[in-house]
Design a protein around this motif. Structure first.
Motif, short mmCIF file in Angstrom:
data_model
loop_
_atom_site.label_atom_id
_atom_site.label_comp_id
_atom_site.label_asym_id
_atom_site.label_seq_id
_atom_site.Cartn_x
_atom_site.Cartn_y
_atom_site.Cartn_z
N SER A 176 -5.65 -21.99 -1.18
CA SER A 176 -4.25 -22.02 -0.86
C SER A 176 -3.81 -23.45 -0.85
N GLY A 177 -4.69 -24.22 -0.05
CA GLY A 177 -4.39 -25.35 0.50
C GLY A 177 -4.03 -25.74 2.24
N THR A 178 -3.65 -24.50 2.64
CA THR A 178 -3.22 -24.51 3.85
C THR A 178 -4.42 -23.62 4.96
N SER A 179 -5.04 -22.75 4.38
CA SER A 179 -6.00 -21.74 5.17
C SER A 179 -7.20 -22.33 5.04
N GLU A 180 -8.25 -21.69 5.63
CA GLU A 180 -9.60 -22.07 5.89
C GLU A 180 -10.37 -21.36 4.79
N ASP A 181 -9.76 -20.55 4.23
CA ASP A 181 -10.64 -19.60 3.25
C ASP A 181 -10.68 -20.38 1.99
N GLN A 182 -11.65 -20.70 1.45
CA GLN A 182 -12.08 -21.27 0.17
C GLN A 182 -13.08 -20.54 -0.48
N THR A 183 -12.74 -19.71 -1.65
CA THR A 183 -13.63 -18.99 -2.42
C THR A 183 -14.03 -19.54 -3.53
N PHE A 184 -15.34 -19.67 -3.69
CA PHE A 184 -15.93 -20.07 -4.79
C PHE A 184 -15.99 -19.18 -6.03
N VAL A 185 -15.39 -19.74 -7.10
CA VAL A 185 -14.91 -18.85 -8.25
C VAL A 185 -15.67 -19.54 -9.62
N GLY A 186 -16.56 -20.33 -9.43
CA GLY A 186 -17.39 -21.12 -10.45
C GLY A 186 -16.51 -21.59 -11.57
N LEU A 187 -16.21 -21.25 -12.70
CA LEU A 187 -15.65 -21.94 -13.74
C LEU A 187 -14.28 -20.91 -14.07
N ASP A 188 -13.81 -20.19 -13.33
CA ASP A 188 -12.64 -19.29 -13.40
C ASP A 188 -11.51 -20.26 -13.65
N ASN A 189 -11.31 -21.10 -12.71
CA ASN A 189 -10.20 -21.98 -12.85
C ASN A 189 -10.16 -22.71 -14.30
N PHE A 190 -11.17 -23.05 -14.63
CA PHE A 190 -11.11 -23.84 -16.15
C PHE A 190 -11.11 -22.78 -17.24
N ARG A 191 -11.33 -21.41 -17.11
CA ARG A 191 -11.02 -20.50 -17.95
C ARG A 191 -9.62 -20.23 -18.01
N THR A 192 -8.86 -20.17 -16.75
CA THR A 192 -7.26 -19.91 -16.67
C THR A 192 -6.82 -21.16 -17.40
N LEU A 193 -6.98 -22.33 -17.08
CA LEU A 193 -6.66 -23.43 -17.87
C LEU A 193 -6.68 -23.34 -19.41
N MET A 194 -7.85 -22.92 -19.96
CA MET A 194 -7.67 -22.72 -21.17
C MET A 194 -6.88 -21.83 -21.97
N GLN A 195 -6.53 -20.68 -21.07
CA GLN A 195 -5.42 -19.63 -21.75
C GLN A 195 -4.17 -20.12 -20.99
N ASP A 196 -3.94 -21.14 -20.46
CA ASP A 196 -2.42 -21.32 -19.78
C ASP A 196 -1.50 -22.06 -20.97
N GLY A 197 -0.53 -21.36 -21.35
CA GLY A 197 0.11 -22.13 -22.59
C GLY A 197 0.83 -23.43 -21.87
N VAL A 198 1.28 -23.29 -20.43
CA VAL A 198 1.81 -24.39 -20.19
C VAL A 198 1.31 -25.57 -20.03
N VAL A 199 -0.16 -25.33 -20.04
CA VAL A 199 -1.01 -26.60 -20.00
C VAL A 199 -1.01 -27.25 -21.12
N TRP A 200 -1.17 -26.68 -22.33
CA TRP A 200 -0.92 -27.10 -23.63
C TRP A 200 0.26 -27.80 -24.10
N VAL A 201 1.41 -27.17 -23.48
CA VAL A 201 2.58 -27.72 -23.92
C VAL A 201 2.62 -29.20 -23.13
N ALA A 202 2.31 -29.07 -21.71
CA ALA A 202 2.13 -30.38 -21.07
C ALA A 202 1.27 -31.44 -21.57
N LEU A 203 0.12 -30.87 -22.32
CA LEU A 203 -0.88 -31.98 -22.86
C LEU A 203 0.03 -32.38 -24.22
N LYS A 204 0.41 -31.74 -24.87
CA LYS A 204 1.50 -32.18 -26.07
C LYS A 204 2.16 -33.33 -25.46
N ASN A 205 3.00 -32.96 -24.61
CA ASN A 205 4.10 -33.85 -23.95
C ASN A 205 3.62 -35.34 -23.78
#
Length: 298
Positions: free
Chosen positions: A42-71
């Motif tokens: 979260s950026g403020t807590s001490e809890d940091q959970t290892f999620v592997g490639l989950d963030n990158f999988r979410t990125l690939m499926q996030d439509g706003v990311v591709w709109v931003a990349l196009k811009n």
């Protein structure tokens, strides 16, 4: 040998402070960001959970990311092309040997002035220019009878990205014009005199003398400007549109900022940052490859 050791010690003493600052304020955050891309935090807590490639999988499926990349790609193509073209044109006009303007020093100052202003100031200034009710652009169009061209420039999906191009070009033209002027003035005048005696036109002189001899300078400035556009687009979008309307002007860096400081999703934001890093490196390599050519000596 003693003198050589003393010289090495002196050089290390001079460079170590700079290297230490670079490691603490640049290298460590850079490596830390890459590591955090594989965590949920979260950026403020001490809890940091290892999620592997989950963030990158979410990125690939996030439509706003591709709109931003196009811009981002739109800005990376249009802004450098227009800026470099106009900068080179003005540089050639202000350095013509056979018809040099007396006011060239004045024009250099005027063109360079926007580069002195802070990007936030430029963004606010152009926001007022584009204002739909009291902005100078719509007022000018109305006074000239072009009411059909009046728009809410920053509030319409069809015009917002083009509206962002204008201040980015306006801010950068003078800087690159000065660089090209310095490169052109370094070319021996004898080359142009010989070409003129041979009957070469101004266009042919530019194509056969000016462009080849300043090509290496242009190559460096294009790569440098691509990285600048990628980074500076954050300020323009964040101040002028905040990514709107409906994410139509979102760029990767503003989306990263929103995910980190708006949604408290620092892990996902760092994944976007790694994605941006890969794109920046790829664009630099591609542009360098496309613009590579044998250097011309004189």
């Amino acid at each position: 040998m003693k003198d050589k050791k003393k010289l090495m010690l002196f050089l290390w003493a001079c460079t170590l402070p700079a290297l230490a600052l670079f490691a603490v304020f640049d290298l460590y955050p850079f490596l830390r960001a890459i590591i955090m891309a594989f965590y949920s935090w979260s950026g403020t807590s001490e809890d940091q959970t290892f999620v592997g490639l989950d963030n990158f999988r979410t990125l690939m499926q996030d439509g706003v990311v591709w709109v931003a990349l196009k811009n981002n790609l739109f800005l990376l193509i249009v802004v450098p092309a227009v800026t470099m073209g106009l900068s080179l044109l003005f540089a050639v006009l202000l350095t013509r040997k056979n018809n040099k303007l007396k006011e060239s020093g004045f024009y250099r100052t005027i063109f360079f002035f926007p580069n002195v202003l802070a990007l936030v100031v430029i963004s606010i200034l152009w926001s007022f220019i584009y204002h739909p009710t009291f902005g100078i652009l719509n007022a000018l169009l109305n006074s000239l009878g072009f009411e059909s061209l009046v728009h809410a420039w920053l509030g319409e999906t069809g015009t917002v990205m083009w509206a962002l191009v204008a201040p980015m070009v306006w801010q950068a033209i003078g800087y690159y014009m000065i660089i090209y002027i310095a490169a052109i003035e370094g070319i021996p005048p004898d080359l142009y005199e010989v070409a003129h005696l041979e009957g070469a036109s101004s266009i042919k002189q530019f194509r056969m003398i000016t462009l080849p001899l300043i090509w290496n300078v242009m190559r460096i400035t294009v790569i440098f400007f691509l990285i600048n556009v990628f980074n500076q687009s954050f300020v323009y979008v964040n101040v002028m549109t905040a990514g709107g309307p409906d994410n139509s002007s979102q760029v990767l860096m503003t989306y990263l900022y929103g995910q980190a400081f708006g949604n408290g999703n620092f892990g996902y934001a760092m994944a976007i940052g790694v994605f941006m890093l890969l794109i920046t490196v790829a664009l630099s390599l591609i542009s360098d490859k496309l613009m590579s050519r044998d250097s011309v000596q004189y």
